[in-house]
Design a protein around this motif. Structure first.
Motif, short mmCIF file in Angstrom:
data_model
loop_
_atom_site.label_atom_id
_atom_site.label_comp_id
_atom_site.label_asym_id
_atom_site.label_seq_id
_atom_site.Cartn_x
_atom_site.Cartn_y
_atom_site.Cartn_z
N HIS B 94 0.86 -1.18 0.00
CA HIS B 94 0.00 0.00 0.00
C HIS B 94 0.90 1.23 0.00
N LEU B 119 3.07 -1.29 4.25
CA LEU B 119 3.03 0.14 3.94
C LEU B 119 4.34 0.59 3.30
N THR B 157 -2.19 6.03 -2.18
CA THR B 157 -3.60 6.22 -1.85
C THR B 157 -3.79 6.67 -0.40
N ILE B 158 -2.75 6.53 0.41
CA ILE B 158 -2.85 6.87 1.84
C ILE B 158 -1.99 8.08 2.15
N ARG B 181 -7.26 8.50 -0.78
CA ARG B 181 -8.50 7.83 -0.39
C ARG B 181 -8.54 7.50 1.10
N ALA B 182 -7.42 7.69 1.77
CA ALA B 182 -7.37 7.40 3.21
C ALA B 182 -6.44 8.39 3.90
N TRP B 184 -4.38 8.80 7.46
CA TRP B 184 -3.94 8.21 8.73
C TRP B 184 -3.48 9.38 9.59
N ILE B 197 -14.07 8.70 2.16
CA ILE B 197 -12.65 8.76 2.50
C ILE B 197 -12.45 8.00 3.81
N ALA B 198 -11.52 7.07 3.82
CA ALA B 198 -11.23 6.32 5.04
C ALA B 198 -10.36 7.15 5.97
N ILE B 199 -10.61 7.03 7.26
CA ILE B 199 -9.78 7.75 8.22
C ILE B 199 -9.48 6.84 9.39
#
Lengths: 228, 228
Positions: B94, B119, B157-158, B181-182, B184, B197-199
């Motif tokens: 990722h 990651l 994407t993160i 899209r995310a 962190w 959107i992921a968090i």
């Protein structure tokens, strides 16, 4: 524990709900941002809108603090910042050691942000001859065999665990036997400690699984997101 | 997303309870430790005893995976390790960027452990002229003004958020606008993101408040400790 921190422990403190405790640092970061912008008053309605937390929940959370908002004006930003910082005990110095001064442990040693939240790292421990007997950012790195001896004199109560996962539990046991009262566990291992020892898990790598899963699920909010 | 990761997404995946997802990495770290010790089989009873999690809960958690234990023998350690690693998506790469390569961000750049959990940090962004246009551990550091341009080509994407808290929300907005899209979020700020959107929040400093409070409460287990 000094007299200052004792002064800030209300008798009902152990009953403070942890979800509330987890939200208080959000409010603190928020009011600090407002203070930097010159904002002097803030209503729970505005906090609610900016943070996406229900206004009633905010009012209830803040009711645990010794601070009152004024009708139609709200909270005094400077007072709220001071009260939150004291309540969260970020002004007291808490001494800690790092067990495992490798990749993540060494990174935390270099993170000056921790000091701003009341954490003073006074020693680190490892077995790697390349770093034992050196110092990182002014913090001495000892051999792990010296943990008991250093623990007796350094005044630290918190052990930060950043060892390889295979020895997490053993390192936690050693820390408890050396008198540390709290373990801040950064390893992905579920360690167990005796009653009376505080533990908090910050399993950074495990959080990656949450991110990957939430991305796959299209980013929809997770039910326990509040508790992160 | 490659074919391999698609193969590992069962249709019920979005319904996986997050508390289960939070426990799976514990099981993974545990079976990896067993594997290193040469243990080949493990029962849920033994996992339960070693991790302090109820055996019924473990069996239910593992029922989400495509793996079965054998009566009176338990799970095959190697299979369980492989299945957990795949299910948690730690074998897929990722791509991520770090926004804010200061104290904590720079520390994460130096943490080689993240790569072991899938990651890959491909770029970092900052405004500090002392580090912009340098590289840290092989990762190039760009000016934040280049975020949109780099985002278009780097395949990440993160976005890992390690900026000063005053600009957390703005930096998150920028990342979303650049197509990440995310998020962190390592800052203590409660940031908000659009639907889809992921968090995930890893508010290290906020966890200090938990530790201080649990120490004051005498280390008694917290009701939400499982969800850390």
């Amino acid at each position: 524990m000094n007299s200052k921190s004792e002064r800030h422990i209300p008798t009902q403190r152990p009953q403070l709900p942890e979800p509330t405790l987890r939200r208080l640092p959000w409010y603190l970061a928020y009011v600090r941002t407002l203070a930097a912008q010159g904002v002097e008053q803030v209503s729970s309605t505005r906090i609610s809108r900016d943070l996406g937390v229900a206004a009633t929940r905010i009012a209830k959370d803040l009711s645990f603090l010794d601070i009152k908002g004024k009708t139609r004006i709200g909270y005094d930003v400077a007072s709220l910042e001071r009260t939150l910082t004291d309540f969260l005990d970020f002004t007291t110095s808490h001494r800690a050691v790092i067990i495992g001064a490798g990749s993540l442990g060494g990174a935390l040693l270099r993170d000056t942000g921790l000091a701003q939240y009341g954490l003073e790292i006074v020693a680190a421990f490892d077995i790697n001859p390349a770093i034992v007997d050196t110092s990182v950012c002014g913090v001495p790195v000892y051999h792990i065999n010296d943990l008991a001896a250093v623990a007796r004199t350094c005044g630290a109560t918190i052990a930060i665990l950043t060892v390889p996962y295979q020895i997490s539990q053993q390192a936690a046991d050693d820390a408890v036997n050396c008198g540390f009262r709290a373990i801040w566990n950064f390893t992905p291992v579920r360690i167990t400690v005796p009653a009376g020892i505080a533990i908090a898990n910050t399993s950074i790598y495990a959080h990656l699984a949450l991110i990957y899963n939430r991305m796959m699920a299209g980013g929809e909010p997770a039910p326990h997101d509040d508790l992160n």
